[in-house]
Motif scaffolding. Sequence first.
Motif, PDB file in Angstrom:
ATOM      1  N   GLY A 224       0.822  -1.203   0.000  1.00 16.23           N
ATOM      2  CA  GLY A 224       0.000   0.000   0.000  1.00 16.23           C
ATOM      3  C   GLY A 224       0.852   1.247   0.000  1.00 16.23           C
ATOM      4  O   GLY A 224       2.070   1.189  -0.197  1.00 16.23           O
ATOM      5  N   LYS A 225       0.206   2.394   0.219  1.00 17.93           N
ATOM      6  CA  LYS A 225       0.932   3.664   0.264  1.00 17.93           C
ATOM      7  C   LYS A 225       0.258   4.545   1.316  1.00 17.93           C
ATOM      8  O   LYS A 225      -0.939   4.819   1.236  1.00 17.93           O
ATOM      9  CB  LYS A 225       0.906   4.340  -1.102  1.00 17.93           C
ATOM     10  N   ILE A 226       1.028   4.925   2.313  1.00 13.13           N
ATOM     11  CA  ILE A 226       0.471   5.729   3.395  1.00 13.13           C
ATOM     12  C   ILE A 226       0.598   7.214   3.056  1.00 13.13           C
ATOM     13  O   ILE A 226       1.654   7.678   2.606  1.00 13.13           O
ATOM     14  CB  ILE A 226       1.168   5.412   4.740  1.00 13.13           C
ATOM     15  N   ILE A 237      -3.108   4.322  -0.853  1.00 15.80           N
ATOM     16  CA  ILE A 237      -3.456   2.947  -1.239  1.00 15.80           C
ATOM     17  C   ILE A 237      -3.493   2.139   0.063  1.00 15.80           C
ATOM     18  O   ILE A 237      -2.445   1.900   0.679  1.00 15.80           O
ATOM     19  CB  ILE A 237      -2.438   2.337  -2.213  1.00 15.80           C
ATOM     20  N   ASN A 238      -4.681   1.771   0.499  1.00 16.47           N
ATOM     21  CA  ASN A 238      -4.842   1.034   1.751  1.00 16.47           C
ATOM     22  C   ASN A 238      -4.743  -0.460   1.467  1.00 16.47           C
ATOM     23  O   ASN A 238      -5.663  -1.069   0.926  1.00 16.47           O
ATOM     24  CB  ASN A 238      -6.185   1.366   2.394  1.00 16.47           C
ATOM     25  N   SER A 239      -3.611  -1.034   1.819  1.00 14.21           N
ATOM     26  CA  SER A 239      -3.351  -2.430   1.466  1.00 14.21           C
ATOM     27  C   SER A 239      -4.378  -3.384   2.066  1.00 14.21           C
ATOM     28  O   SER A 239      -4.645  -4.456   1.508  1.00 14.21           O
ATOM     29  CB  SER A 239      -1.940  -2.839   1.911  1.00 14.21           C
ATOM     30  N   MET A 240      -4.981  -3.015   3.198  1.00 12.25           N
ATOM     31  CA  MET A 240      -5.950  -3.915   3.834  1.00 12.25           C
ATOM     32  C   MET A 240      -7.214  -4.064   2.995  1.00 12.25           C
ATOM     33  O   MET A 240      -7.786  -5.155   2.907  1.00 12.25           O
ATOM     34  CB  MET A 240      -6.283  -3.408   5.243  1.00 12.25           C
ATOM     35  N   TYR A 241      -7.665  -2.958   2.370  1.00 17.75           N
ATOM     36  CA  TYR A 241      -8.829  -3.066   1.487  1.00 17.75           C
ATOM     37  C   TYR A 241      -8.513  -3.895   0.249  1.00 17.75           C
ATOM     38  O   TYR A 241      -9.319  -4.704  -0.211  1.00 17.75           O
ATOM     39  CB  TYR A 241      -9.299  -1.669   1.061  1.00 17.75           C
ATOM     40  N   TYR A 242      -7.310  -3.699  -0.293  1.00 23.05           N
ATOM     41  CA  TYR A 242      -6.911  -4.471  -1.468  1.00 23.05           C
ATOM     42  C   TYR A 242      -6.793  -5.958  -1.117  1.00 23.05           C
ATOM     43  O   TYR A 242      -7.166  -6.827  -1.906  1.00 23.05           O
ATOM     44  CB  TYR A 242      -5.582  -3.948  -2.023  1.00 23.05           C
ATOM     45  N   GLU A 276       0.247   0.424   4.740  1.00 22.49           N
ATOM     46  CA  GLU A 276       1.324   0.244   3.762  1.00 22.49           C
ATOM     47  C   GLU A 276       1.596  -1.207   3.397  1.00 22.49           C
ATOM     48  O   GLU A 276       2.142  -1.471   2.338  1.00 22.49           O
ATOM     49  CB  GLU A 276       2.624   0.879   4.285  1.00 22.49           C
ATOM     50  N   HIS A 277       1.231  -2.132   4.285  1.00 23.27           N
ATOM     51  CA  HIS A 277       1.554  -3.529   3.978  1.00 23.27           C
ATOM     52  C   HIS A 277       0.602  -4.460   4.718  1.00 23.27           C
ATOM     53  O   HIS A 277       0.402  -4.311   5.932  1.00 23.27           O
ATOM     54  CB  HIS A 277       3.000  -3.854   4.389  1.00 23.27           C
ATOM     55  N   THR A 278       0.046  -5.412   3.972  1.00 21.54           N
ATOM     56  CA  THR A 278      -0.781  -6.457   4.572  1.00 21.54           C
ATOM     57  C   THR A 278      -0.269  -7.806   4.101  1.00 21.54           C
ATOM     58  O   THR A 278       0.093  -7.963   2.928  1.00 21.54           O
ATOM     59  CB  THR A 278      -2.261  -6.303   4.188  1.00 21.54           C
ATOM     60  N   GLN A 279      -0.226  -8.751   5.018  1.00 23.65           N
ATOM     61  CA  GLN A 279       0.203 -10.107   4.677  1.00 23.65           C
ATOM     62  C   GLN A 279      -0.888 -11.100   5.044  1.00 23.65           C
ATOM     63  O   GLN A 279      -1.371 -11.120   6.180  1.00 23.65           O
ATOM     64  CB  GLN A 279       1.506 -10.461   5.397  1.00 23.65           C
ATOM     65  N   LEU A 280      -1.276 -11.911   4.070  1.00 20.24           N
ATOM     66  CA  LEU A 280      -2.248 -12.977   4.261  1.00 20.24           C
ATOM     67  C   LEU A 280      -1.500 -14.304   4.249  1.00 20.24           C
ATOM     68  O   LEU A 280      -0.671 -14.538   3.364  1.00 20.24           O
ATOM     69  CB  LEU A 280      -3.291 -12.985   3.137  1.00 20.24           C
ATOM     70  N   GLU A 281      -1.806 -15.173   5.208  1.00 22.94           N
ATOM     71  CA  GLU A 281      -1.161 -16.485   5.255  1.00 22.94           C
ATOM     72  C   GLU A 281      -2.217 -17.574   5.142  1.00 22.94           C
ATOM     73  O   GLU A 281      -3.172 -17.607   5.923  1.00 22.94           O
ATOM     74  CB  GLU A 281      -0.343 -16.639   6.543  1.00 22.94           C
ATOM     75  N   TYR A 282      -2.032 -18.441   4.153  1.00 22.57           N
ATOM     76  CA  TYR A 282      -2.983 -19.507   3.848  1.00 22.57           C
ATOM     77  C   TYR A 282      -2.302 -20.867   3.922  1.00 22.57           C
ATOM     78  O   TYR A 282      -1.089 -20.987   3.701  1.00 22.57           O
ATOM     79  CB  TYR A 282      -3.511 -19.373   2.411  1.00 22.57           C
ATOM     80  N   ILE A 283      -3.106 -21.895   4.204  1.00 25.22           N
ATOM     81  CA  ILE A 283      -2.722 -23.258   3.848  1.00 25.22           C
ATOM     82  C   ILE A 283      -3.681 -23.733   2.766  1.00 25.22           C
ATOM     83  O   ILE A 283      -4.868 -23.393   2.767  1.00 25.22           O
ATOM     84  CB  ILE A 283      -2.701 -24.219   5.058  1.00 25.22           C
ATOM     85  N   VAL A 284      -3.158 -24.511   1.833  1.00 20.15           N
ATOM     86  CA  VAL A 284      -3.914 -25.021   0.691  1.00 20.15           C
ATOM     87  C   VAL A 284      -3.882 -26.543   0.769  1.00 20.15           C
ATOM     88  O   VAL A 284      -2.808 -27.137   0.914  1.00 20.15           O
ATOM     89  CB  VAL A 284      -3.287 -24.544  -0.638  1.00 20.15           C
ATOM     90  N   GLY A 311      -2.727  -2.048 -12.571  1.00 21.34           N
ATOM     91  CA  GLY A 311      -1.639  -1.543 -13.387  1.00 21.34           C
ATOM     92  C   GLY A 311      -0.292  -1.470 -12.720  1.00 21.34           C
ATOM     93  O   GLY A 311       0.610  -0.794 -13.202  1.00 21.34           O
ATOM     94  N   SER A 312      -0.146  -2.170 -11.600  1.00 21.75           N
ATOM     95  CA  SER A 312       1.146  -2.210 -10.932  1.00 21.75           C
ATOM     96  C   SER A 312       1.206  -3.455 -10.043  1.00 21.75           C
ATOM     97  O   SER A 312       0.192  -4.110  -9.798  1.00 21.75           O
ATOM     98  CB  SER A 312       1.357  -0.953 -10.073  1.00 21.75           C
ATOM     99  N   VAL A 313       2.412  -3.748  -9.583  1.00 21.77           N
ATOM    100  CA  VAL A 313       2.593  -4.944  -8.759  1.00 21.77           C
ATOM    101  C   VAL A 313       2.258  -4.579  -7.312  1.00 21.77           C
ATOM    102  O   VAL A 313       3.114  -4.131  -6.538  1.00 21.77           O
ATOM    103  CB  VAL A 313       4.029  -5.494  -8.871  1.00 21.77           C
ATOM    104  N   ILE A 314       1.000  -4.752  -6.962  1.00 21.29           N
ATOM    105  CA  ILE A 314       0.541  -4.524  -5.605  1.00 21.29           C
ATOM    106  C   ILE A 314       0.571  -5.823  -4.814  1.00 21.29           C
ATOM    107  O   ILE A 314       0.839  -5.843  -3.624  1.00 21.29           O
ATOM    108  CB  ILE A 314      -0.876  -3.917  -5.610  1.00 21.29           C
ATOM    109  N   PHE A 315       0.321  -6.937  -5.521  1.00 22.15           N
ATOM    110  CA  PHE A 315       0.228  -8.252  -4.883  1.00 22.15           C
ATOM    111  C   PHE A 315       1.436  -9.110  -5.254  1.00 22.15           C
ATOM    112  O   PHE A 315       1.847  -9.148  -6.412  1.00 22.15           O
ATOM    113  CB  PHE A 315      -1.041  -8.991  -5.341  1.00 22.15           C
ATOM    114  N   GLU A 316       1.993  -9.797  -4.266  1.00 16.77           N
ATOM    115  CA  GLU A 316       3.037 -10.793  -4.491  1.00 16.77           C
ATOM    116  C   GLU A 316       2.627 -12.092  -3.812  1.00 16.77           C
ATOM    117  O   GLU A 316       2.096 -12.084  -2.701  1.00 16.77           O
ATOM    118  CB  GLU A 316       4.381 -10.331  -3.928  1.00 16.77           C
TER     119      GLU A 316
END
Length: 412
Positions: A224-226, A237-242, A276-284, A311-316
């Motif tokens: 995100g961008k604070i 850019i609120n990373s939590m909403y994205y 500015e940054h959100t991290q999601l952790e999953y098991i598949v 239009g940009s690399v917001i997600f990795e």
Amino acid sequence: MISKNHISQRFISYVTIDTESDPNSETTPSTPKQWDLANILVEELITIGMHDVTIDDNAYIMATLPSNVDHEVPIIGFISHFDTSPDFTGTNVKPQIIENYDGNDIVLNAEENIILSPDYFEDLLLYKGQTLITTDGTTLLGADDKAGICEIVSAMEYLIQNPQIKHGTIKVGFTPDEEIGRGAHKFDVKKFAADWAYTMDGSQIGELEYENFNAAGAIIKVKGKIVHPGYAKGKMINSMYYASEFINALPKEEVPEHTQSYEGFFHLYQINGKVEHTQLEYIVRDHDKNKFEARKLLMAKIVNDLNTKYGSVIFELELKDQYYNMKEKVEPVMHIVDIAEEAMKQLGITPLIKPIRGGTDGSQLSYMGLPCPNIFAGGHNFHGRYEYIPVESMIKATEVICKIAELTALKH
């Protein structure tokens, strides 16, 4: 005959030792306190008369019961883990013994109004009239998998004391850190030197499992961008909403709470977020290899589509396979499952052959060259305050170990 009091006291002596593992540690074992039980187990194996008892620098324990027949018999093994889950505290476990369970609610903790009720946990009604060991409502119990260790030690002791029961060479192995996915990582299969083995790490009496999930872990990082919120229009850019867009793009019904049997899932188990940054952790998870691969591809596609949208690399996305379905390695040697099934039937136990909705050391060991189905240890409601185990189930599991050893010698 295996004594109810003897096996209960052995089990309680194990669960009152805290052996919780730590996924954030890089050592093996992941917590120093696992050594407390490991060292006791070494001494106990020596005391009951096991041979070649060893413990290595990572707390992996191995021991041998020599054959008492004069013909060649395959070498079989039995394996359990002595760590407990970090999902719930294992400190200061105070087991409660419920004699002749009457089928009603069990008050685990009156002060905190913690009730173990068959209205919610229906499996309790399977054990009316039996002796249950429960928690006091403030910790887990540790039957996962100290019950398995108790049963293996008790079975070896019984076979040593009853040499009229014929068996080949039997290996036993006790591991640290299974609960954090590392129980088999440093297991020396060559040193163990068994033709096949069984993990005593299942739940309900009768369970016999040789299928488990294919498993991966996924981390989604959202950038995100604070900006000062008073001047943020068109800039913040609120990373939590994205991140919520990614969550909502996955199939909503394909989660643990809505799936069963062979149905796979995506499980979001942790979120850490700021603007500015959100991290999601999953098991598949999925039993079917093709569906498993499709799940990973879907996550990658969602990430790509969202990055294209903005239009940009917001997600990795970081994806890592964890373990695979042991069915592929066990099916070519299905006689090892057949022996366990026959052992249960001869003891009056109805085999419950079903897929594991989880993982097991046996999965990794099977891919390391040691085919390793899973057998019930008897506990229920693992990893939490409602955990319990019927003593009669532990006795039956101990008898199954002895019967497998006997049948393996007879069949060969």
